[in-house]
Design a protein around this motif. Structure first.
Motif, mmCIF file in Angstrom:
data_model
loop_
_atom_site.group_PDB
_atom_site.id
_atom_site.type_symbol
_atom_site.label_atom_id
_atom_site.label_comp_id
_atom_site.label_asym_id
_atom_site.label_seq_id
_atom_site.Cartn_x
_atom_site.Cartn_y
_atom_site.Cartn_z
ATOM 1 N N SER A 144 96.679 58.743 -0.495
ATOM 2 C CA SER A 144 95.456 59.404 -0.039
ATOM 3 C C SER A 144 95.580 59.875 1.401
ATOM 4 O O SER A 144 94.628 60.356 1.982
ATOM 5 N N HIS A 145 96.772 59.708 1.953
ATOM 6 C CA HIS A 145 96.999 60.093 3.353
ATOM 7 C C HIS A 145 98.487 60.359 3.470
ATOM 8 O O HIS A 145 99.279 59.672 2.836
ATOM 9 N N ILE A 146 98.876 61.332 4.294
ATOM 10 C CA ILE A 146 100.302 61.676 4.322
ATOM 11 C C ILE A 146 101.136 60.719 5.169
ATOM 12 O O ILE A 146 102.339 60.646 5.010
ATOM 13 N N VAL A 147 100.498 59.997 6.067
ATOM 14 C CA VAL A 147 101.243 59.045 6.897
ATOM 15 C C VAL A 147 100.974 57.608 6.444
ATOM 16 O O VAL A 147 101.876 56.786 6.373
ATOM 17 N N ALA A 148 99.721 57.319 6.144
ATOM 18 C CA ALA A 148 99.310 55.987 5.695
ATOM 19 C C ALA A 148 98.791 56.125 4.264
ATOM 20 O O ALA A 148 97.589 56.211 4.048
ATOM 21 N N PRO A 149 99.711 56.165 3.297
ATOM 22 C CA PRO A 149 99.323 56.572 1.933
ATOM 23 C C PRO A 149 98.308 55.649 1.271
ATOM 24 O O PRO A 149 97.575 56.070 0.379
ATOM 25 N N VAL A 150 98.234 54.408 1.726
ATOM 26 C CA VAL A 150 97.395 53.437 1.023
ATOM 27 C C VAL A 150 96.164 53.078 1.876
ATOM 28 O O VAL A 150 95.510 52.066 1.664
ATOM 29 N N VAL A 151 95.851 53.958 2.788
ATOM 30 C CA VAL A 151 94.749 53.723 3.729
ATOM 31 C C VAL A 151 93.415 53.502 3.001
ATOM 32 O O VAL A 151 92.491 52.906 3.542
ATOM 33 N N HIS A 152 93.339 53.935 1.760
ATOM 34 C CA HIS A 152 92.084 53.804 1.014
ATOM 35 C C HIS A 152 91.890 52.414 0.420
ATOM 36 O O HIS A 152 90.860 52.132 -0.175
ATOM 37 N N LYS A 153 92.895 51.562 0.521
ATOM 38 C CA LYS A 153 92.772 50.225 -0.069
ATOM 39 C C LYS A 153 92.530 49.159 0.996
ATOM 40 O O LYS A 153 93.097 49.233 2.081
ATOM 41 N N THR A 154 91.739 48.178 0.632
ATOM 42 C CA THR A 154 91.544 47.056 1.546
ATOM 43 C C THR A 154 92.627 46.000 1.276
ATOM 44 O O THR A 154 93.294 46.016 0.231
ATOM 45 N N LYS A 155 92.770 45.085 2.212
ATOM 46 C CA LYS A 155 93.774 44.017 2.078
ATOM 47 C C LYS A 155 93.508 43.197 0.812
ATOM 48 O O LYS A 155 94.441 42.820 0.093
ATOM 49 N N ASP A 156 92.237 42.942 0.522
ATOM 50 C CA ASP A 156 91.896 42.147 -0.666
ATOM 51 C C ASP A 156 92.377 42.809 -1.949
ATOM 52 O O ASP A 156 92.838 42.151 -2.881
ATOM 53 N N GLU A 157 92.250 44.128 -1.988
ATOM 54 C CA GLU A 157 92.714 44.832 -3.183
ATOM 55 C C GLU A 157 94.224 44.669 -3.354
ATOM 56 O O GLU A 157 94.719 44.532 -4.469
ATOM 57 N N VAL A 158 94.950 44.678 -2.222
ATOM 58 C CA VAL A 158 96.403 44.517 -2.282
ATOM 59 C C VAL A 158 96.747 43.093 -2.721
ATOM 60 O O VAL A 158 97.660 42.881 -3.544
ATOM 61 N N SER A 159 95.998 42.118 -2.231
ATOM 62 C CA SER A 159 96.221 40.719 -2.643
ATOM 63 C C SER A 159 96.086 40.590 -4.157
ATOM 64 O O SER A 159 96.926 39.982 -4.826
ATOM 65 N N ASP A 160 95.020 41.181 -4.684
ATOM 66 C CA ASP A 160 94.787 41.110 -6.139
ATOM 67 C C ASP A 160 95.933 41.759 -6.904
ATOM 68 O O ASP A 160 96.427 41.231 -7.891
ATOM 69 N N LEU A 161 96.324 42.932 -6.406
ATOM 70 C CA LEU A 161 97.356 43.715 -7.090
ATOM 71 C C LEU A 161 98.684 42.965 -7.105
ATOM 72 O O LEU A 161 99.363 42.878 -8.143
ATOM 73 N N PHE A 162 99.084 42.395 -5.956
ATOM 74 C CA PHE A 162 100.344 41.666 -5.876
ATOM 75 C C PHE A 162 100.316 40.444 -6.799
ATOM 76 O O PHE A 162 101.294 40.151 -7.484
ATOM 77 N N GLU A 163 99.183 39.754 -6.792
ATOM 78 C CA GLU A 163 99.083 38.560 -7.636
ATOM 79 C C GLU A 163 99.300 38.927 -9.103
ATOM 80 O O GLU A 163 100.051 38.292 -9.832
ATOM 81 N N GLN A 164 98.668 40.022 -9.483
ATOM 82 C CA GLN A 164 98.726 40.460 -10.875
ATOM 83 C C GLN A 164 100.119 40.965 -11.245
ATOM 84 O O GLN A 164 100.657 40.638 -12.306
ATOM 85 N N LYS A 165 100.747 41.746 -10.353
ATOM 86 C CA LYS A 165 102.018 42.392 -10.696
ATOM 87 C C LYS A 165 103.220 41.501 -10.407
ATOM 88 O O LYS A 165 104.213 41.540 -11.108
ATOM 89 N N HIS A 166 103.166 40.750 -9.324
ATOM 90 C CA HIS A 166 104.320 39.922 -8.974
ATOM 91 C C HIS A 166 104.282 38.564 -9.663
ATOM 92 O O HIS A 166 105.266 37.846 -9.659
ATOM 93 N N LYS A 167 103.132 38.218 -10.192
ATOM 94 C CA LYS A 167 102.932 36.921 -10.857
ATOM 95 C C LYS A 167 103.348 35.758 -9.943
ATOM 96 O O LYS A 167 104.109 34.880 -10.333
ATOM 97 N N LYS A 168 102.879 35.846 -8.709
ATOM 98 C CA LYS A 168 103.126 34.770 -7.743
ATOM 99 C C LYS A 168 101.782 34.334 -7.197
ATOM 100 O O LYS A 168 100.809 35.083 -7.304
ATOM 101 N N PRO A 169 101.701 33.156 -6.575
ATOM 102 C CA PRO A 169 100.412 32.706 -6.047
ATOM 103 C C PRO A 169 99.823 33.747 -5.079
ATOM 104 O O PRO A 169 100.550 34.357 -4.303
ATOM 105 N N ARG A 170 98.504 33.912 -5.145
ATOM 106 C CA ARG A 170 97.826 34.946 -4.365
ATOM 107 C C ARG A 170 97.978 34.716 -2.861
ATOM 108 O O ARG A 170 97.732 33.627 -2.363
ATOM 109 N N LYS A 171 98.414 35.752 -2.148
ATOM 110 C CA LYS A 171 98.530 35.684 -0.688
ATOM 111 C C LYS A 171 97.346 36.446 -0.087
ATOM 112 O O LYS A 171 96.899 37.433 -0.648
ATOM 113 N N THR A 172 96.915 35.990 1.074
ATOM 114 C CA THR A 172 95.782 36.683 1.689
ATOM 115 C C THR A 172 96.111 37.246 3.067
ATOM 116 O O THR A 172 95.469 38.176 3.526
ATOM 117 N N GLY A 173 97.125 36.697 3.714
ATOM 118 C CA GLY A 173 97.463 37.180 5.064
ATOM 119 C C GLY A 173 98.405 38.372 4.969
ATOM 120 O O GLY A 173 99.239 38.455 4.059
#
Lengths: 462, 243
Positions: A144-173
């Motif tokens: 959604s941005h040419i330099v910061a492509p994922v600027v539209h996502k919050t950190k929480d959304e990334v935490s959820d996504l990683f947990e789901q796709k990587h199948k590892k315990p959820r990270k928040t930091g």
């Protein structure tokens, strides 16, 4: 879905709004501080614009020089006239070298071509390695941005996504999330047969490609796999390293507010006998995909663009709706020019109109592209080609005719002033205006005083 | 010296008192002010909608009507910007017209810019008891460099206290037809502006363009803020609004 509908959706998306509010503050303020470090920022802008204009004026000469010098260092230069040509060329390169897996650093030109899909269809696994692009690949979303492509996502959304796709315990930091992405990506760098990168600049005098990155993935992509493919637009060529020095003072400052990016990688030729690393094969794909159409025309100054993203970071429209609303690879003011130009005027009717012409994009552009003027020109092209709605054309005709007939205009103004005042009842506001819901859905219309200035002025003069 | 007051179509229709305030200020500065009666619009709606021909016709109309004036002054950065910055572009391929149009452009000023830089006005007529915050309208700011001029004049206004808001240079979302074509985006931008105005704690927001005024006032009222006043800088300087 059209721009308007998408923009409306984005305005109502509270998570997106949180992410955008945060990003805006960061981009705008860090840039403002970074340009203060350059005492003569305006002089740099002039110099940068003139470097870019010089290149564009003699684009063929600089491209030939680039090809000659790149070839002399063992690179193979390919010319792609269309997006489809890019995909065909890269798939052929992959086949030639028996590539099964490709790692990729950020390339917006490859987004123009939908290269990942083409490679996957040809049986090549593609792994995005820029953190933002990697997140988007997992989420199956476009940048959604040419330099910061994922600027539209919050950190929480990334935490959820990683947990789901990587199948590892959820990270928040953020450091933990980054570490997890690194751990997942590292084996891909080691096992990839091909690295695909973009190029922020092509240096004609040395035949080098240059990328600016912050994560280090670009350096791994361009040096570890045995094949390196760099894809970029033909307009990215710059005559000399000296010119690069000027442009690099502006690009990171304008983009992320950095004096310089963590990595500036200049890739020249293939690995030589004395080199400890580097690709055995280096292919450079130079893409037209509509760029030459701009040469010599009113839109030519758009080819100066060095893709810093400052125009979108500072655009009050982009700041409120984000990049996805724009519907194609390039969002914000530069996208509102590039999308109609590359994808067709009729395919992006709203974009050149979705600007208040506040002018901030032109003020911050490091290469002085007059973006509002270019958008206005696209509006003129829409009018000339009969692409505006009949209602709008009729309204403009009526307005123009009355404005050129002062007597009638004055009479209509007098009537309008009275009617609108009457419609407000005894109050000072209109809450609803027939045919004006675009305004009154979100705002009242302050009522006129009831008589026109010229009416009152004539009376006073008597 | 003779000043032609370009009233602007929005002041004429919506807020005549701003026109009179401008008139008073120019007269107080010692100028003979004339108001050509047949004036209508600067042509910006056509120009920014991608139709140059009515804009050119209106530019020539303005040229004729203000031919006898040493200066043309508008209580609007947007309309003054249209004449000053954009009229010459409309005629860049017509050298005969261009000369006269460029001359018109060069003697056209936004009101506060004129009062400070040409008229060198020493004292303002009005007073204002309370705090205000100033919104920098886009065209005035970025096309004409109107930034300190209104602030300099407001600083001379007895009783007035300026409280700058955050992002005072950010567009309010008006943008002419943009405000109707993209009503929801425009409203959101106005919302951000209203938030900044309210956060400043000022009793009034002051600005120099009618479009922004209507947009900001319309949004403030719809949000239920009936307290924060929305005033044109000329109203304050001329004292029409007083206390």
């Amino acid at each position: 879905m059209h721009f308007k509908a998408r923009a409306g959706e984005k305005l109502r998306d509270t998570r997106l709004q949180q992410a955008l509010a945060k990003a805006q503050g960061k981009f705008v303020h860090t840039r403002a501080e970074a340009i203060l470090e350059l005492e003569n920022f305006e002089a740099y802008r002039d110099a940068a614009a003139s470097i870019r204009d010089r290149v564009i004026r003699d684009l063929d000469l600089y491209l030939e020089q680039f090809e000659k010098n790149a070839s002399a260092r063992g690179a193979v230069v390919h010319w792609a006239e269309t997006a489809q040509d890019v995909n065909r060329i890269v798939c052929e390169i992959a086949e030639l070298h028996g590539v099964r897996k490709a790692v990729k650093s950020k390339s917006m030109v490859s987004e123009e071509c939908a290269l990942n899909e083409a490679l996957e269809a040809a049986g090549v696994e593609v792994v995005e390695t820029d953190l933002g692009e990697y997140i988007l690949q997992l989420a199956h979303e476009p940048p959604s941005h040419i330099v910061a492509p994922v600027v539209h996502k919050t950190k929480d959304e990334v935490s959820d996504l990683f947990e789901q796709k990587h199948k590892k315990p959820r990270k928040t930091g953020i450091p933990e999330l980054c570490r997890e992405a690194r751990e997942v990506l590292r084996p891909h760098f080691l096992s990839a047969d091909m690295g695909i990168s973009g190029a922020n600049f092509l240096i004609a005098e040395t035949g080098s490609t240059l990328i600016v990155t912050n994560e280090g993935n670009g350096r791994l992509v361009t040096t570890m796999p045995r094949v390196h493919v760099a894809i970029t637009g033909i307009e990215k060529v710059v005559p000399t390293l000296e010119d690069i020095a000027t442009l690099l003072r502006l690009l990171p400052r304008s983009a992320t507010g950095q004096a310089i990016t963590n990595y500036v990688s200049i890739n020249t030729g293939i690995k030589s006998r004395d080199d400890s690393d580097g690709p055995e094969h280096f292919h450079i794909v130079l893409v037209d995909a509509g760029r030459t159409k701009l040469l010599g025309g009113v839109m030519q100054s758009m080819l100066r663009c060095i893709r810093c993203g400052a125009c979108m970071n500072h655009c009050p429209v982009y700041q409120n709706i984000g990049g996805h609303a724009y519907g194609w690879v390039y969002p914000g003011p530069m996208g509102s020019v590039l999308t109609p130009v590359y994808a067709g005027l009729e395919n992006a009717l709203d974009l050149p109109n979705a600007s208040t012409f506040c002018g901030e994009c032109a003020v911050v552009c490091p290469v002085k592209i007059p973006l509002p003027d270019l958008m206005r020109n696209l509006r003129e092209q829409q009018t000339e080609q009969g692409l505006r709605s009949w209602q709008e054309r009729l309204a403009l005709k009526i307005w123009a005719w009355t404005a050129l007939h002062p007597g009638i205009y004055a009479a209509l103004s007098r009537i309008a002033a009275r009617i609108l005042k009457g419609m407000a009842g005894g109050g000072k506001l209109l809450h609803y205006l027939p045919g004006g819901h675009g305004w009154t859905d979100g705002r009242d219309l302050p009522a006129p005083e009831g008589r026109t200035f010229r009416e009152l002025y004539r009376e006073r003069r008597r | 010296m003779r000043v032609g007051l370009f009233v602007t179509c929005l002041v004429d229709l919506m807020r005549p008192r701003i026109g009179f305030a401008a008139l008073q200020l120019l007269e107080a500065a010692g100028y003979e002010v004339i108001v050509p009666d047949a004036q209508t619009c600067c042509g910006q709606p056509g120009y920014n909608s991608g139709d140059r021909s009515p804009a050119k016709a209106l530019a020539l109309k303005v040229l004729r009507e203000f031919a006898g004036c040493d200066y043309v002054v508008a209580p609007s950065g947007s309309c003054a910007g249209m004449i000053r910055e954009h009229y010459p572009r409309l005629f860049q391929d017509e050298p005969q017209q261009l000369e006269k149009i460029s001359e018109l452009a060069q003697r056209t000023y936004e009101l506060t810019d004129f009062l400070v830089n040409v008229a060198k006005l020493q004292n303002v007529l009005g007073s204002f008891h309370g705090s205000i915050t100033y919104h920098d309208s886009c065209s005035g700011l970025r096309e004409l460099g109107v930034k300190n001029q209104p602030r300099q004049l407001l600083a001379k206004t007895p009783g007035l206290q300026l409280k700058e808001m955050r992002d005072c240079e950010t567009c309010c979302g008006f943008g002419g037809t943009f405000s109707v074509k993209f009503g929801d985006i425009s409203t959101r931008m106005a919302d951000n502006k209203c938030n900044a105005i309210q956060a400043s704690g000022a009793a009034a927001v002051v600005l120099g363009d009618l479009g922004c005024m209507l947009n900001i006032e319309g949004r403030l009222r719809r949000r239920g803020d009936n307290k924060t006043r929305v005033l044109h800088v000329a109203e304050i300087l001329a004292g029409e609004e007083g206390t």
